[in-house]
Design a protein around this motif. Structure first.
Motif, PDB file in Angstrom:
ATOM      1  N   ASP A   1       0.850  -1.179   0.000  1.00 39.55           N
ATOM      2  CA  ASP A   1       0.000   0.000   0.000  1.00 39.55           C
ATOM      3  C   ASP A   1       0.894   1.239   0.000  1.00 39.55           C
ATOM      4  O   ASP A   1       1.844   1.332   0.799  1.00 39.55           O
ATOM      5  CB  ASP A   1      -0.916   0.010   1.221  1.00 39.55           C
ATOM      6  N   LEU A   2       0.604   2.198  -0.898  1.00 37.00           N
ATOM      7  CA  LEU A   2       1.404   3.415  -0.963  1.00 37.00           C
ATOM      8  C   LEU A   2       1.105   4.293   0.252  1.00 37.00           C
ATOM      9  O   LEU A   2      -0.058   4.529   0.591  1.00 37.00           O
ATOM     10  CB  LEU A   2       1.104   4.184  -2.244  1.00 37.00           C
TER      11      LEU A   2
ATOM     12  N   ASP B   1      -3.618  17.189  -2.683  1.00 40.25           N
ATOM     13  CA  ASP B   1      -2.744  18.344  -2.916  1.00 40.25           C
ATOM     14  C   ASP B   1      -2.553  18.660  -4.400  1.00 40.25           C
ATOM     15  O   ASP B   1      -2.386  19.831  -4.769  1.00 40.25           O
ATOM     16  CB  ASP B   1      -1.372  18.098  -2.287  1.00 40.25           C
ATOM     17  N   TYR B   2      -2.556  17.637  -5.240  1.00 40.71           N
ATOM     18  CA  TYR B   2      -2.212  17.848  -6.650  1.00 40.71           C
ATOM     19  C   TYR B   2      -3.331  17.453  -7.625  1.00 40.71           C
ATOM     20  O   TYR B   2      -3.233  17.722  -8.813  1.00 40.71           O
ATOM     21  CB  TYR B   2      -0.949  17.058  -7.009  1.00 40.71           C
ATOM     22  N   GLY B   3      -4.360  16.783  -7.139  1.00 38.40           N
ATOM     23  CA  GLY B   3      -5.463  16.385  -8.006  1.00 38.40           C
ATOM     24  C   GLY B   3      -5.349  14.942  -8.476  1.00 38.40           C
ATOM     25  O   GLY B   3      -4.296  14.292  -8.372  1.00 38.40           O
ATOM     26  N   LEU B   4      -6.450  14.443  -9.015  1.00 37.68           N
ATOM     27  CA  LEU B   4      -6.515  13.041  -9.446  1.00 37.68           C
ATOM     28  C   LEU B   4      -5.529  12.700 -10.560  1.00 37.68           C
ATOM     29  O   LEU B   4      -4.961  11.601 -10.557  1.00 37.68           O
ATOM     30  CB  LEU B   4      -7.948  12.699  -9.862  1.00 37.68           C
ATOM     31  N   PRO B   5      -5.303  13.573 -11.545  1.00 32.48           N
ATOM     32  CA  PRO B   5      -4.307  13.227 -12.572  1.00 32.48           C
ATOM     33  C   PRO B   5      -2.920  12.969 -11.986  1.00 32.48           C
ATOM     34  O   PRO B   5      -2.182  12.102 -12.468  1.00 32.48           O
ATOM     35  CB  PRO B   5      -4.315  14.460 -13.496  1.00 32.48           C
ATOM     36  N   ALA B   6      -2.563  13.734 -10.953  1.00 30.89           N
ATOM     37  CA  ALA B   6      -1.275  13.509 -10.304  1.00 30.89           C
ATOM     38  C   ALA B   6      -1.258  12.139  -9.625  1.00 30.89           C
ATOM     39  O   ALA B   6      -0.259  11.407  -9.698  1.00 30.89           O
ATOM     40  CB  ALA B   6      -1.007  14.611  -9.277  1.00 30.89           C
ATOM     41  N   GLY B   7      -2.379  11.789  -8.981  1.00 27.74           N
ATOM     42  CA  GLY B   7      -2.461  10.470  -8.357  1.00 27.74           C
ATOM     43  C   GLY B   7      -2.328   9.353  -9.375  1.00 27.74           C
ATOM     44  O   GLY B   7      -1.626   8.361  -9.143  1.00 27.74           O
ATOM     45  N   ASP B   8      -2.975   9.530 -10.520  1.00 26.61           N
ATOM     46  CA  ASP B   8      -2.857   8.522 -11.583  1.00 26.61           C
ATOM     47  C   ASP B   8      -1.415   8.383 -12.055  1.00 26.61           C
ATOM     48  O   ASP B   8      -0.922   7.279 -12.306  1.00 26.61           O
ATOM     49  CB  ASP B   8      -3.756   8.892 -12.764  1.00 26.61           C
ATOM     50  N   ALA B   9      -0.726   9.524 -12.194  1.00 26.97           N
ATOM     51  CA  ALA B   9       0.664   9.500 -12.656  1.00 26.97           C
ATOM     52  C   ALA B   9       1.549   8.757 -11.655  1.00 26.97           C
ATOM     53  O   ALA B   9       2.455   8.006 -12.038  1.00 26.97           O
ATOM     54  CB  ALA B   9       1.165  10.921 -12.876  1.00 26.97           C
ATOM     55  N   VAL B  10       1.302   8.966 -10.383  1.00 26.13           N
ATOM     56  CA  VAL B  10       2.084   8.260  -9.353  1.00 26.13           C
ATOM     57  C   VAL B  10       1.809   6.759  -9.409  1.00 26.13           C
ATOM     58  O   VAL B  10       2.740   5.938  -9.314  1.00 26.13           O
ATOM     59  CB  VAL B  10       1.756   8.834  -7.954  1.00 26.13           C
TER      60      VAL B  10
ATOM     61  N   SER C   1      -3.389   9.489  -0.237  1.00 27.05           N
ATOM     62  CA  SER C   1      -4.528  10.413  -0.321  1.00 27.05           C
ATOM     63  C   SER C   1      -4.068  11.856  -0.396  1.00 27.05           C
ATOM     64  O   SER C   1      -4.735  12.708  -0.989  1.00 27.05           O
ATOM     65  CB  SER C   1      -5.466  10.210   0.869  1.00 27.05           C
ATOM     66  N   ARG C   2      -2.909  12.146   0.178  1.00 23.16           N
ATOM     67  CA  ARG C   2      -2.393  13.523   0.136  1.00 23.16           C
ATOM     68  C   ARG C   2      -2.025  13.930  -1.298  1.00 23.16           C
ATOM     69  O   ARG C   2      -2.123  15.103  -1.652  1.00 23.16           O
ATOM     70  CB  ARG C   2      -1.165  13.660   1.034  1.00 23.16           C
ATOM     71  N   VAL C   3      -1.592  12.957  -2.089  1.00 20.76           N
ATOM     72  CA  VAL C   3      -1.242  13.254  -3.478  1.00 20.76           C
ATOM     73  C   VAL C   3      -2.483  13.737  -4.223  1.00 20.76           C
ATOM     74  O   VAL C   3      -2.461  14.773  -4.910  1.00 20.76           O
ATOM     75  CB  VAL C   3      -0.646  12.023  -4.179  1.00 20.76           C
ATOM     76  N   ASN C   4      -3.583  12.998  -4.081  1.00 21.88           N
ATOM     77  CA  ASN C   4      -4.830  13.395  -4.744  1.00 21.88           C
ATOM     78  C   ASN C   4      -5.343  14.736  -4.202  1.00 21.88           C
ATOM     79  O   ASN C   4      -5.815  15.599  -4.958  1.00 21.88           O
ATOM     80  CB  ASN C   4      -5.895  12.321  -4.544  1.00 21.88           C
TER      81      ASN C   4
ATOM     82  N   CYS D   1       0.236  -7.159  -9.554  1.00 24.91           N
ATOM     83  CA  CYS D   1      -1.194  -6.860  -9.714  1.00 24.91           C
ATOM     84  C   CYS D   1      -1.526  -5.533  -9.021  1.00 24.91           C
ATOM     85  O   CYS D   1      -0.855  -5.122  -8.070  1.00 24.91           O
ATOM     86  CB  CYS D   1      -2.058  -7.954  -9.080  1.00 24.91           C
ATOM     87  N   ARG D   2      -2.582  -4.899  -9.511  1.00 23.63           N
ATOM     88  CA  ARG D   2      -3.180  -3.791  -8.780  1.00 23.63           C
ATOM     89  C   ARG D   2      -4.405  -4.339  -8.072  1.00 23.63           C
ATOM     90  O   ARG D   2      -5.399  -4.693  -8.704  1.00 23.63           O
ATOM     91  CB  ARG D   2      -3.564  -2.648  -9.714  1.00 23.63           C
ATOM     92  N   ARG D   3      -4.316  -4.425  -6.768  1.00 22.86           N
ATOM     93  CA  ARG D   3      -5.375  -5.060  -5.970  1.00 22.86           C
ATOM     94  C   ARG D   3      -6.587  -4.137  -5.823  1.00 22.86           C
ATOM     95  O   ARG D   3      -7.708  -4.591  -5.645  1.00 22.86           O
ATOM     96  CB  ARG D   3      -4.811  -5.438  -4.608  1.00 22.86           C
ATOM     97  N   GLY D   4      -6.350  -2.831  -5.911  1.00 20.82           N
ATOM     98  CA  GLY D   4      -7.438  -1.865  -5.807  1.00 20.82           C
ATOM     99  C   GLY D   4      -6.917  -0.558  -5.253  1.00 20.82           C
ATOM    100  O   GLY D   4      -6.077  -0.549  -4.348  1.00 20.82           O
ATOM    101  N   GLY D   5      -7.381   0.587  -5.796  1.00 16.02           N
ATOM    102  CA  GLY D   5      -6.938   1.885  -5.300  1.00 16.02           C
ATOM    103  C   GLY D   5      -5.430   2.022  -5.392  1.00 16.02           C
ATOM    104  O   GLY D   5      -4.823   1.816  -6.444  1.00 16.02           O
ATOM    105  N   GLU D   6      -4.802   2.370  -4.245  1.00 15.79           N
ATOM    106  CA  GLU D   6      -3.346   2.487  -4.190  1.00 15.79           C
ATOM    107  C   GLU D   6      -2.701   1.220  -3.635  1.00 15.79           C
ATOM    108  O   GLU D   6      -1.558   1.239  -3.181  1.00 15.79           O
ATOM    109  CB  GLU D   6      -2.928   3.701  -3.346  1.00 15.79           C
ATOM    110  N   GLU D   7      -3.434   0.120  -3.691  1.00 18.88           N
ATOM    111  CA  GLU D   7      -2.948  -1.146  -3.137  1.00 18.88           C
ATOM    112  C   GLU D   7      -2.545  -2.091  -4.269  1.00 18.88           C
ATOM    113  O   GLU D   7      -3.278  -2.248  -5.259  1.00 18.88           O
ATOM    114  CB  GLU D   7      -4.036  -1.785  -2.282  1.00 18.88           C
ATOM    115  N   PHE D   8      -1.391  -2.715  -4.107  1.00 18.58           N
ATOM    116  CA  PHE D   8      -0.841  -3.619  -5.108  1.00 18.58           C
ATOM    117  C   PHE D   8      -0.514  -4.955  -4.449  1.00 18.58           C
ATOM    118  O   PHE D   8      -0.515  -5.083  -3.223  1.00 18.58           O
ATOM    119  CB  PHE D   8       0.420  -3.016  -5.732  1.00 18.58           C
TER     120      PHE D   8
END
Length: 362
Positions: A235-236, A245-254, A240-243, A273-280
Motif C-alpha cells: 500500500d502506498l 494536494d495535486y489532483g486526481l491526474p497527479a495520483g494517476d501519474a504516481v 490520499s495527500r497526493v490526490n 497486480c493492482r489489488r485496488g486503489g493504491e494497493e498492489f
C-alpha cells in the motif's frame, strides 16, 4: 478439371486402340497408367476432403489458444517422415506464442521464416546441411503460413531425412494450416478479450479479478509441485495527500510510475497486480518468505531511486505471508493484508511478515 482432362485422354487412347493393331500394346499400357493415375488422384482428393472435414472440428472445439496450438501440432502427424513440429503465432499485442512437439524441436530452435520482403507465400522448404553431425540431425523443414486477415504465424515440420517433404507433404500440411487458422484466430480473439477483462486500464497490471485468478492458479501449482508460494501486499503511504494536494491526474501519474517500478523489480515468474486503489500485490511462485524479503528489498531500492511525478519520492508499506497446508486463496490474502496493515500502524515504510518460518531480520 484435372480429372476431366485425364478422362478425355483415356477416351482418346482407347479410340486409337481400334485404329491399328501395331499400337495396341503400347497404348494399352498407357491407358492402364492413366487409369491408375486417375484412381490415385481421386483417393488423394478423398483423403484431403476427409482430413479437412475432421480437422476443423478437432482443432476448433476449444478456445484456449495453447490447446489449439497443441492440437494443430498433433495433426501434423498426418505428414509423413515428421520427427518434430512447431507452431508460432503472434497475438494482436505483439506477444509471440509458441508450441513445439517431438524430440527434434526445442526452445532453442529458430522457427523457419518467410521471404525477407514479407511477401505472402504458400510454403517454404528448407534443406539443412552440416559438417560432422550425427544421423539424427534435422535435414529437412517445411513451413506454411496461417493466413487470415493477417498472417497469424507459421506451422513448421522437421525431418531427419533429406528432401523428406514433397508435393504430398505440402498439400497435407497446407490442409492442416487451413483448418487450424480459423481456430487460432478465434482463440487469439478470446485471449485478447480475456486479457482486457483481467487488466487494469490505468497501470496495465492485472486487476483485482486477474489477481484473484492468478493467486488461485498459483496455489494449485504450488500444491501439485510441492513448491513454496509467498504473497506480498503493498500500500502506498499517504497516497490520499497526493490526490488532495495535486489532483486526481497527479495520483494517476504516481500509480502508473509505481507500476513501472513493480515491473522493473519483479522476476519473470512473479505476478504483479493492482489489488485496488493504491494497493498492489505480488504473487511470488516458488518463493519462501526469506526469498520474499529479498523481493521486498529489490522493490524498495527501485522505488527509492525513482523520481515520481509531482511528489518526487514516495514510500510504501508491505505485508508478506506464505502458503500453508490448509490455506485457501482468501486465507493467504487475509494474512498478507493484515501484515500490511500492521506495517502502516507501526510507522509505515516497512515490511511486516506473517510466516511459518522463523521470524526473519530485515
Amino acid at each position: 478439371m484435372v480429372l476431366g482432362v485425364l478422362a478425355t485422354l483415356i477416351g482418346a487412347v482407347r479410340r486409337r486402340r481400334r485404329c491399328g493393331a501395331h499400337l495396341h500394346d503400347e497404348l494399352g499400357m498407357l491407358g492402364e497408367r492413366l487409369d491408375t493415375l486417375v484412381e490415385r488422384i481421386e483417393q488423394s482428393t478423398r483423403r484431403s476432403a476427409d482430413l479437412d472435414a475432421g480437422l476443423g472440428d478437432a482443432i476448433g472445439s476449444t478456445i484456449d489458444v495453447g490447446e489449439v496450438l497443441r492440437r494443430t501440432l498433433a495433426a501434423t502427424g498426418a505428414v509423413r517422415a515428421v520427427d518434430g513440429s512447431e507452431i508460432e503465432v503472434v497475438a494482436e499485442d505483439g506477444e509471440r506464442l509458441r508450441e513445439s512437439r517431438g524430440a527434434a524441436v526445442n526452445d532453442r530452435g529458430r522457427p523457419v521464416g518467410g521471404p525477407p520482403d514479407g511477401r505472402a507465400f504458400r510454403s517454404a522448404t528448407i534443406a539443412f546441411d552440416y559438417e560432422g553431425t550425427g544421423p539424427d540431425a534435422i535435414r529437412s523443414a517445411l513451413s506454411v503460413p496461417l493466413q487470415a486477415d493477417r498472417e497469424l504465424g507459421l506451422l513448421t515440420v522437421y525431418s531427419s531425412i533429406e528432401a523428406a517433404f514433397g508435393a504430398d507433404a505440402v498439400e497435407t500440411l497446407t490442409a492442416v494450416a487451413r483448418r487450424a487458422t480459423p481456430a487460432v484466430a478465434n482463440a487469439l480473439r478470446h485471449r485478447a478479450v480475456e486479457r482486457l477483462a483481467v487488466t487494469d486500464e490505468l497501470t496495465g497490471l492485472l486487476n483485482r479479478r486477474g489477481y484473484d485468478r492468478a493467486l488461485e492458479r498459483e496455489i494449485l501449482v504450488a500444491r501439485r509441485t510441492g513448491r513454496p508460494l509467498a504473497l506480498m501486499i503493498i500500500d502506498l503511504d499517504l497516497f490520499s495527500r497526493v490526490n488532495n494536494d495535486y489532483g486526481l491526474p497527479a495520483g494517476d501519474a504516481v500509480l502508473m510510475t509505481f507500476a513501472e517500478c513493480l515491473r522493473t523489480a519483479v522476476r519473470a515468474a512473479d505476478i504483479a497486480c493492482r489489488r485496488g486503489g493504491e494497493e498492489f500485490a505480488i504473487v511470488l511462485p516458488e518463493t519462501s518468505c526469506q526469498q520474499g524479503v529479498l523481493a521486498y528489498n529489490r522493490l524498495r531500492a527501485v522505488v527509492a531511486g525513482t523520481e515520481f511525478p509531482y511528489v518526487g519520492t514516495i514510500t510504501f508499506s508491505a505485508g508478506l505471508s506464505d502458503l500453508r497446508d490448509a490455506d485457501t486463496a482468501a486465507d493467504v490474502d487475509r494474512r498478507s493484508a493484515e501484515a500490511e496493515q500492521r506495517a502502516k500502524q507501526q510507522g509505515r515504510d516497512q515490511l511486516q511478515i506473517d510466516c511459518l518460518e522463523a521470524r526473519l531480520g530485515q
